[in-house]
Design a protein around this motif. Sequence first.
Motif, PDB file in Angstrom:
ATOM      1  N   ALA A   1      47.929  25.220  44.408  1.00  0.00           N
ATOM      2  CA  ALA A   1      46.503  25.479  44.176  1.00  0.00           C
ATOM      3  C   ALA A   1      45.928  26.333  45.302  1.00  0.00           C
ATOM      4  O   ALA A   1      45.202  27.307  45.056  1.00  0.00           O
ATOM      5  N   GLU A   2      46.283  25.988  46.518  1.00  0.00           N
ATOM      6  CA  GLU A   2      45.774  26.728  47.677  1.00  0.00           C
ATOM      7  C   GLU A   2      46.233  28.188  47.628  1.00  0.00           C
ATOM      8  O   GLU A   2      45.485  29.110  47.935  1.00  0.00           O
ATOM      9  N   ALA A   3      47.481  28.386  47.220  1.00  0.00           N
ATOM     10  CA  ALA A   3      48.045  29.744  47.179  1.00  0.00           C
ATOM     11  C   ALA A   3      47.538  30.538  45.976  1.00  0.00           C
ATOM     12  O   ALA A   3      47.684  31.752  45.932  1.00  0.00           O
TER      13      ALA A   3
ATOM     14  N   ALA B   1      49.211  20.715  45.703  1.00  0.00           N
ATOM     15  CA  ALA B   1      48.125  21.149  46.594  1.00  0.00           C
ATOM     16  C   ALA B   1      48.403  22.554  47.124  1.00  0.00           C
ATOM     17  O   ALA B   1      47.519  23.410  47.186  1.00  0.00           O
ATOM     18  N   ARG B   2      49.636  22.813  47.473  1.00  0.00           N
ATOM     19  CA  ARG B   2      50.007  24.122  48.017  1.00  0.00           C
ATOM     20  C   ARG B   2      49.905  25.220  46.954  1.00  0.00           C
ATOM     21  O   ARG B   2      49.445  26.338  47.214  1.00  0.00           O
TER      22      ARG B   2
ATOM     23  N   ARG C   1      52.088  17.247  47.361  1.00  0.00           N
ATOM     24  CA  ARG C   1      52.064  18.345  48.342  1.00  0.00           C
ATOM     25  C   ARG C   1      52.300  19.691  47.663  1.00  0.00           C
ATOM     26  O   ARG C   1      51.597  20.663  47.923  1.00  0.00           O
TER      27      ARG C   1
ATOM     28  N   HIS D   1      44.667  18.725  41.489  1.00  0.00           N
ATOM     29  CA  HIS D   1      44.736  19.681  42.596  1.00  0.00           C
ATOM     30  C   HIS D   1      44.166  21.047  42.216  1.00  0.00           C
ATOM     31  O   HIS D   1      44.058  21.924  43.076  1.00  0.00           O
TER      32      HIS D   1
END
Length: 433
Positions: free
Chosen positions: A279-281, A276-277, A273, A308
């Motif tokens: 990478a998203e940010a 993933a976060r 988690r 990720h």
Amino acid sequence: MLSAHRAEILSLHQDPREAGAAAIRHHADGLLVVEDGLVVARGDYADLAPKFASVPLNAHPGRLLMPGFVDTHIHYPQVDCVASYGQQLLGWLDEHIFPAERAFADGAHAREVAGFFVNELLRNGTTSALVFATVHAASVDALFEAADGRGMRVVSGKVLMDLGPDGLRDTPGAARAETEELIARWRGRGRIGYAVTPRFALTSSDAQLAVAGELVARHKHVLMHTHISENRAEIAAVGARFATARDYLDAYEQFGLVGPRSVFAHGIHLSHRECARLAEAGSGIALCPTSNLFLGSGLFDLARLDEHGVRLGLGSDIGAGTSFSLLATMGEAYKVCQLQGQALDPFRALYLATAGGARILGLGDRIGSLEPGQEADFVLLDPCATALAARRCATGPLAERLFAMQILGDDRMIAATYLMGEKAYDRDGGAMA
Ligand code: GUN
Ligand code: ZN
């Protein structure tokens, strides 16, 4: 002012994990042309030489010219703590680091260490760095003055730590005021950048973490620099303190500290988690293998981070780290991967130490790959720096030579370091500045 450098030239302008061989720019006999500190051309000597025939030529036979290294996590006040025996993270901080950092209340001490530090970076081929100072605002001034005096790209900031030990505590109010002052004082000066720098979640109150989030939101040009998920005891303490947070990253997220300008050191034990976060940010992780091995913190999971798509750089993390050399750091990163059955190929390692690091510092357009228009920060490597290296690194396919330089190399391999096209260090002549 134009100048030209003839050598074998290697750089990576993209992540080879994404772009494959197209990420590699290699000129066996290359020419780098610099004008007013910026790269104006880079290519095969035979192609470029006629066009730049009137430009003064510096020939570097037997040298490999590469972008200067970008160290994405290092503590300048810890240079005198390297190789402190016997503890893991939290005990090491208490026994060795906090006493050393208290001494930076003395500006003269800070200036002396800062001068040594920037020279040592240059001696190791590091031309840009994201640096921890101490809680004392004057420690930041000392570092910025040392870097600015040498024309070096350094990003740093006052450390925020209102829950720190005696003699190293600030307050949320002082953290805000001193950070604002430093940002105002240094904005636009030379190649200096600012990072809002909470030490880690455990040394700042909720009120101070909130101040950090506000500062990052208010100043769009600054970075956020801290530590994450380094040591099991640290992670357990974060879990106990931040009861409503899903995980370590979430503790930072609750205060607005997770974004594209955030750089987190270590990230050894991150969950799926958290990866993933991140990478998203668009946040960056500074991988610090020599530090992780020295403190027994663990092995970063490159495969998980890559799965990720987390943005990555390399950090020496002096003084938990054991070498200023990003060549040596690349070699240790390889071994950390080996211990887990993972692979770090030498081009990827070089990318992480140059353009990858530049990207997580928000500087990918200006440094890291010697593309035309970029700042001409570069190193000349001497593959024959030692007798063994001469046997292993001087001839053969590029990938093999580069790998051997990462495994065998250190400061001895840096023949010269250039900042904005000017020689800032010469191995045989010492520091120029
Ligand atoms: N976490 C909080 N402070 C530090 C530090 O100074 N070094 C390392 N390696 N981790 C930290
Ligand atoms: Zn650190």
